[in-house]
Design an enzyme around this catalytic site. Structure first.
Site, short mmCIF file in Angstrom:
data_model
loop_
_atom_site.label_atom_id
_atom_site.label_comp_id
_atom_site.label_asym_id
_atom_site.label_seq_id
_atom_site.Cartn_x
_atom_site.Cartn_y
_atom_site.Cartn_z
CG ASP A 13 26.79 102.99 49.94
OD1 ASP A 13 25.70 103.32 50.02
OD2 ASP A 13 27.83 103.62 49.92
N GLY A 15 24.40 96.94 51.62
CA GLY A 15 23.03 95.94 51.34
C GLY A 15 22.27 95.77 52.61
CE LYS A 16 23.34 100.21 56.68
NZ LYS A 16 24.36 100.56 55.40
N GLY A 17 19.51 97.22 53.52
CA GLY A 17 18.27 97.53 52.93
C GLY A 17 17.56 96.15 52.97
N GLY A 40 20.42 105.74 51.93
CA GLY A 40 19.53 105.00 50.67
C GLY A 40 19.45 103.34 51.11
CG HIS A 41 18.42 101.34 53.99
ND1 HIS A 41 18.17 101.21 55.12
CD2 HIS A 41 20.00 101.55 54.05
CE1 HIS A 41 19.16 101.25 56.07
NE2 HIS A 41 20.05 101.70 55.53
CB THR A 126 24.31 113.56 50.76
OG1 THR A 126 23.77 113.82 51.90
CG2 THR A 126 24.92 112.08 50.87
CD GLN A 221 24.66 107.46 57.18
OE1 GLN A 221 24.33 107.58 58.26
NE2 GLN A 221 23.70 108.03 56.26
#
Length: 425
Positions: A13, A15-17, A40-41, A126, A221
């Site tokens: 989480d 902020g890779k997207g 989730g990106h 998840t 991840q």
């Protein structure tokens, strides 16, 4: 742009997207190499938000080839839903998407086992069936995309798997199990929708390298969730580190030129597991609200804490990081003091490095270094030189503690809210 791997250097989480989206401009191929739709990106373009779970963020750029590598586990239903959602927003998903025919497929029994096993021992998964699918892969009983494309072989393997899983479900969980016909018909329908994306991704990517195409490999991840190098057993079921980029794509290590680690200006994690620098309730709620710290996949609130230099130094080591990207600096704008964990104290002893004994992390006392806050809005800052003096000092201190240069700084969720440490955006 060299062939680059982007990894999360904390607990995911980070902020890779957004960073992958920015780097995709200069890449020819964008490749996802591990994990599944537990990731989730999030990418914000203008006023529109895109949340991607399986398809690489590069799909938002025209003229790019997006590849889901062999190291990923794929839920066909989730993939189809993501394709449908992107097309509804005007994004082309056609011959620009390739899926390795060696990816392992997630089935309903994987998700059911995931949910039931979580009740017996809480890890914080998840519930998407990721772990049980990787268990089948390692146990040499998994079903791959190539198997789905061969109807006779698929029938045989599916029958064997359902029989084995029903025995487990009935004996361990008093669950009635699944019927072959129901799953077969559903997956046969999926096959007709996704067969055209199947490819020999290893061949495609290695040929791309020979043609001097630029590859961007994205992990899901984060390093501290890596099955080997993370806070085991509170980890994911795959190699989220840079090494996973090779096994998850079929590219040899010599084909990788650069590894970039993405970190938040603070730390977060989702689910169970030790978290030495976790905030108290009041500051937790303040940062969670300002940083919108809720999971892109599950919506679960993230646990938040101070920046932990020990875990990021560990990430720098196991990933051989060449550069760091710091995100969400703006979330700290209103704090009077910002803290960085520089060592751990445990039973009277000081630890400067991430401990091999993960159980220690439940009881260590972080030793903090406090720096003055900057008390100014950084979300509109366009260059490092324009940052408040104390924000510059904070970033420079992170850089010195990690031992890796910061390359980019992000001060908001939008594409344009990012700048280089050495210049304007």
């Amino acid at each position: 742009m060299a062939n680059t791997v982007v990894v999360g250097a904390q607990w995911g989480d980070e902020g890779k997207g957004k960073i992958i989206d920015i780097l995709s401009r200069d890449a020819d191929y964008i490749v996802r190499y591990q994990g599944g739709n537990n990731a989730g990106h999030t990418v914000v373009i203008g006023n529109e938000e895109f949340i991607l779970h399986l398809i690489p963020s590069g799909i938002l750029h025209k003229g790019k080839i997006c590849v889901i590598g062999n190291g990923v586990v794929v839920d066909p239903e989730a993939l189809i839903n993501e394709i449908t959602s992107l097309r509804a927003k005007g994004i082309k998903v056609d011959d620009n998407l390739k899926v390795s025919d060696q990816v392992h497929l997630i089935f309903p029994y994987h998700k059911e086992i995931d949910t039931l096993s979580e009740r017996r021992k809480k890890i914080g998964t998840t519930g998407r069936g990721i772990g049980p699918c990787y268990v089948d892969k390692v146990g040499r009983s998994g079903i791959r995309f190539a198997d789905l494309l061969d109807d006779e072989l698929f029938r045989k393997k599916l029958k064997e798997n359902i029989e084995a899983k029903n025995e487990t479900l009935q004996k361990l969980y008093n669950h009635p199990g699944f019927t072959f016909e129901e799953i077969y018909e559903k997956y046969a329908a999926y096959r007709s929708q996704i067969a055209k994306y199947a490819c020999n991704s290893t061949k495609i990517l290695n040929e791309a390298v020979k043609k001097r195409k630029k590859l961007l490999l994205e992990g899901a991840q984060g390093t501290l969730l890596d099955i080997d190098h993370g806070t085991y057993p509170y980890v994911t079921s795959s190699n989220a580190t840079a090494g996973g980029a090779c096994t998850g794509t079929g590219l040899g290590p010599s084909k990788i030129d650069k590894v970039i680690g993405v970190v938040k200006a603070y730390t977060t994690r989702v689910g169970e597991g030790p978290f030495p620098t976790e905030f108290g309730p009041e500051l937790m709620e303040e940062i969670r609200k300002k940083g919108k710290e809720y999971g892109a996949t599950t919506g679960r609130p993230r646990r938040c804490g101070w920046f932990d230099s020990l875990i990021v130094r560990h990430s720098a080591l196991v990933n051989s990081l060449d550069a760091i990207v710091v995100t969400k600096l703006d979330v700290l704008d209103e704090l009077k003091t910002v803290k960085i964990a520089i060592t751990y104290k445990y039973k009277g002893k000081i630890y400067k490095d991430f401990p091999a004994n993960i159980e220690m992390l439940w009881d260590v006392e972080p030793v903090y270094e406090g720096l003055p806050g900057w008390g100014e809005d950084t979300s509109r800052v366009a260059s490092f030189s324009k940052l408040p003096t104390n924000a510059k000092k904070y970033l420079k201190r992170l850089e010195s503690l990690i031992g890796v240069k910061i390359e980019l700084v992000s001060v908001g969720s939008r594409r344009e809210q990012v700048f280089k440490m050495g210049g304007k955006r």
